[in-house]
Enzyme design. Structure first.
Site, PDB file in Angstrom:
ATOM      1  N   GLU A  89     -98.235  28.212  10.970  1.00  0.00           N
ATOM      2  CA  GLU A  89     -98.507  27.365   9.808  1.00  0.00           C
ATOM      3  C   GLU A  89     -97.793  26.030   9.893  1.00  0.00           C
ATOM      4  OE1 GLU A  89     -97.910  31.291   7.006  1.00  0.00           O
ATOM      5  OE2 GLU A  89     -96.880  29.447   6.514  1.00  0.00           O
ATOM      6  N   CYS A 102     -93.931  19.917   7.787  1.00  0.00           N
ATOM      7  CA  CYS A 102     -93.040  21.022   8.133  1.00  0.00           C
ATOM      8  C   CYS A 102     -93.759  21.864   9.180  1.00  0.00           C
ATOM      9  CB  CYS A 102     -92.795  21.832   6.857  1.00  0.00           C
ATOM     10  SG  CYS A 102     -91.915  23.354   7.129  1.00  0.00           S
ATOM     11  N   CYS A 109     -90.241  35.526  13.794  1.00  0.00           N
ATOM     12  CA  CYS A 109     -88.835  35.114  13.902  1.00  0.00           C
ATOM     13  C   CYS A 109     -87.963  36.357  13.976  1.00  0.00           C
ATOM     14  CB  CYS A 109     -88.443  34.279  12.685  1.00  0.00           C
ATOM     15  SG  CYS A 109     -86.717  33.726  12.754  1.00  0.00           S
ATOM     16  N   CYS A 113     -83.829  37.280   8.203  1.00  0.00           N
ATOM     17  CA  CYS A 113     -83.297  36.971   6.877  1.00  0.00           C
ATOM     18  C   CYS A 113     -84.089  37.785   5.854  1.00  0.00           C
ATOM     19  CB  CYS A 113     -83.422  35.484   6.576  1.00  0.00           C
ATOM     20  SG  CYS A 113     -82.603  34.482   7.828  1.00  0.00           S
ATOM     21  N   CYS A 116     -87.043  36.224   3.655  1.00  0.00           N
ATOM     22  CA  CYS A 116     -88.021  35.328   4.305  1.00  0.00           C
ATOM     23  C   CYS A 116     -89.252  36.064   4.799  1.00  0.00           C
ATOM     24  CB  CYS A 116     -87.343  34.610   5.478  1.00  0.00           C
ATOM     25  SG  CYS A 116     -88.491  33.591   6.420  1.00  0.00           S
ATOM     26  N   CYS A 330     -92.421  29.574   3.739  1.00  0.00           N
ATOM     27  CA  CYS A 330     -92.694  29.730   5.152  1.00  0.00           C
ATOM     28  C   CYS A 330     -93.156  31.141   5.466  1.00  0.00           C
ATOM     29  CB  CYS A 330     -91.508  29.241   5.982  1.00  0.00           C
ATOM     30  SG  CYS A 330     -90.256  30.373   6.457  1.00  0.00           S
TER      31      CYS A 330
HETATM   32  N1  SAH Z   1     -85.328  29.355  10.889  1.00  0.00           N
HETATM   33  C1  SAH Z   1     -84.851  28.132  10.402  1.00  0.00           C
HETATM   34  C2  SAH Z   1     -85.955  27.176  10.025  1.00  0.00           C
HETATM   35  C3  SAH Z   1     -87.141  27.789   9.354  1.00  0.00           C
HETATM   36  S1  SAH Z   1     -86.844  28.461   7.757  1.00  0.00           S
HETATM   37  C4  SAH Z   1     -83.894  28.325   9.267  1.00  0.00           C
HETATM   38  O1  SAH Z   1     -83.779  29.439   8.763  1.00  0.00           O
HETATM   39  O2  SAH Z   1     -83.217  27.357   8.910  1.00  0.00           O
HETATM   40  C5  SAH Z   1     -86.669  26.950   6.836  1.00  0.00           C
HETATM   41  C6  SAH Z   1     -85.999  27.113   5.496  1.00  0.00           C
HETATM   42  O3  SAH Z   1     -86.848  27.801   4.577  1.00  0.00           O
HETATM   43  C7  SAH Z   1     -84.703  27.892   5.574  1.00  0.00           C
HETATM   44  O4  SAH Z   1     -83.667  27.261   4.885  1.00  0.00           O
HETATM   45  C8  SAH Z   1     -85.119  29.192   4.925  1.00  0.00           C
HETATM   46  O5  SAH Z   1     -84.013  29.865   4.476  1.00  0.00           O
HETATM   47  C9  SAH Z   1     -86.077  28.730   3.864  1.00  0.00           C
HETATM   48  N2  SAH Z   1     -86.926  29.775   3.283  1.00  0.00           N
HETATM   49  C10 SAH Z   1     -87.362  30.917   3.846  1.00  0.00           C
HETATM   50  N3  SAH Z   1     -88.091  31.640   2.964  1.00  0.00           N
HETATM   51  C11 SAH Z   1     -88.112  30.934   1.814  1.00  0.00           C
HETATM   52  C12 SAH Z   1     -88.706  31.146   0.527  1.00  0.00           C
HETATM   53  N4  SAH Z   1     -89.426  32.224   0.266  1.00  0.00           N
HETATM   54  N5  SAH Z   1     -88.498  30.212  -0.439  1.00  0.00           N
HETATM   55  C13 SAH Z   1     -87.798  29.083  -0.170  1.00  0.00           C
HETATM   56  N6  SAH Z   1     -87.226  28.826   1.021  1.00  0.00           N
HETATM   57  C14 SAH Z   1     -87.382  29.742   2.003  1.00  0.00           C
HETATM   58 FE1  SF4 Z   2     -86.211  33.089  10.605  1.00  0.00          FE
HETATM   59 FE2  SF4 Z   2     -86.996  32.912   8.088  1.00  0.00          FE
HETATM   60 FE3  SF4 Z   2     -84.440  33.353   8.650  1.00  0.00          FE
HETATM   61 FE4  SF4 Z   2     -85.494  30.931   9.161  1.00  0.00          FE
HETATM   62  S1  SF4 Z   2     -85.240  31.890   7.148  1.00  0.00           S
HETATM   63  S2  SF4 Z   2     -84.179  32.190  10.501  1.00  0.00           S
HETATM   64  S3  SF4 Z   2     -87.585  31.556   9.740  1.00  0.00           S
HETATM   65  S4  SF4 Z   2     -86.138  34.763   9.117  1.00  0.00           S
END
Ligand code: SAH
Ligand code: SF4
Length: 342
Positions: A89, A102, A109, A113, A116, A330
């Site tokens: 995406e 973005c 991934c 987390c 996420c 994301c």
């Molecule tokens: N993996 C990297 C970059 C991709 S995620 C990282 O974690 O930094 C980019 C950002 O989106 C991160 O700060 C992540 O924590 C946030 N993110 C993930 N899921 C989200 C959600 N449901 N709502 C808002 N931000 C989210």
């Molecule tokens: Fe991966 Fe999502 Fe964590 Fe970013 S926030 S490191 S995309 S699992």
């Protein structure tokens, strides 16, 4: 076959030199690809017949296939199909300072987390740099606009795909190419410490954002698996060294999760952790997703948290909320698509 959009200008120069040609051919090809945006090698008029045949034999030039595009106010969310049927995406956002895209850096991934959506799909593979470049080209063509800012915050952990990400930055930053200024590019990482250390020696002035999301190890480890490998003190230490070396301000991202990390005590602890560091905190309203139980902090509590940080001398902003209606968090669009099509 390698895709031409994954070639740095220096790679193409070597390519032409090895063929006994002048290295300016690389500049010409770059201009055809990125200034004139041709979609076929045959359209590269001044490159020469023989060279065009070579390019055709050695490279593909296919764009990314757009599966869907969902448009909302100031936001458009794209789902792309890759050559191996994997899906990724990208999200376009209109800000007052320009258009920001973005982009994704991996299929899935591995960082795990808990909040996420992207992390629910384990990493299938890294994106090639051409697949990152082509996210930009596809959106610019589809929308008929120019993107001014790139954030690497889509699906994937950019520092788990370090070399391809750096090549990507090099390609889009080239003046003969897309010519995106390095200060307009932001890499976001969940905190892979050795890569932050490496990135401190990278010569381009690219912005670094750290997904911190918690003021202490107890909370951070409960929402981010990576904290077990690289706990907060190691992370902060690496960030401080990065700032010392580069003299650049770092962004700390902080997702506001209801009753998890959004108390005033957390705000005070966060202020103490970040005091004296050249940084600012970006508070992110959580985008709720149907598969994950976390809830978003309400607006009033976000503002109290914000005020507390301010009062303690921390630079802080609240991220504008984009596209919860178009599933802009994301990983959400891909996951929604998979559900609709299985
Ligand atoms: N993996 C990297 C970059 C991709 S995620 C990282 O974690 O930094 C980019 C950002 O989106 C991160 O700060 C992540 O924590 C946030 N993110 C993930 N899921 C989200 C959600 N449901 N709502 C808002 N931000 C989210
Ligand atoms: Fe991966 Fe999502 Fe964590 Fe970013 S926030 S490191 S995309 S699992």
């Amino acid at each position: 076959m390698k895709n031409i959009y994954g070639m740095k200008i220096s790679d193409l120069e070597t390519y032409f030199i090895e063929k006994g040609e002048g290295k300016f051919k690389a500049t010409q090809v770059f201009e055809w690809l990125y200034k004139k945006r041709v979609s076929s090698f045959d359209d590269m008029k001044n490159v020469g017949k023989k060279n065009i045949e070579c390019l055709k034999n050695d490279f593909s030039i296919e764009p990314l296939e757009i599966i869907t595009c969902k448009k909302g106010k100031d936001v458009a969310k794209y789902l792309f199909r890759l050559y191996d049927d994997n899906k990724i995406e990208a999200v376009l956002m209109n800000h007052d300072y320009g258009n920001s895209l973005c982009i994704s850096t991996q299929v899935g991934c591995n960082m795990g987390c808990h909040f996420c959506e992207s992390g629910r799909l384990k990493k299938v593979r890294n994106l090639e740099s051409s697949e990152m470049v082509r996210q930009i080209l596809a959106v610019e063509e589809d929308m008929n606009l120019r993107i001014s800012h790139i954030v690497l915050m889509g699906i994937g952990e950019p520092f788990d795909n370090y070399d391809n990400v750096i090549s990507f930055v090099d390609i889009i930053n080239t003046p003969k190419g897309i010519d995106l200024g390095s200060r307009h590019i932001t890499i976001s990482t969940s905190g892979i410490v050795p890569k932050i250390e490496k990135f401190a020696d990278y010569e381009k002035q690219v912005n670094l954002a750290i997904s911190l999301h918690a003021p202490n190890n107890k909370i951070r480890s409960s929402i981010m698996e990576i904290n077990k490998a690289y706990p907060i003190e190691k992370l902060i230490d690496a960030v401080k060294k990065y700032i010392e070396k580069t003299n650049r301000r770092v962004t700390f991202e902080y997702i506001m999760l209801k009753d998890v990390n959004d108390s005033i005590e957390c705000a005070i602890e966060l202020s103490n952790l970040l005091r004296g560091i050249n940084c600012y905190v970006n508070l992110i309203p959580y985008n709720e997703t149907s598969h994950i139980e976390y809830r978003k902090t309400d607006r009033e509590q976000i503002m109290k948290f914000y005020d507390t940080l301010k009062k303690h001398g921390i630079n802080v902003t609240v991220r504008k909320e984009f596209g919860s209606k178009v599933k802009a968090a994301c990983g959400q669009l891909r996951s929604h698509y998979e559900e609709e099509t299985v």
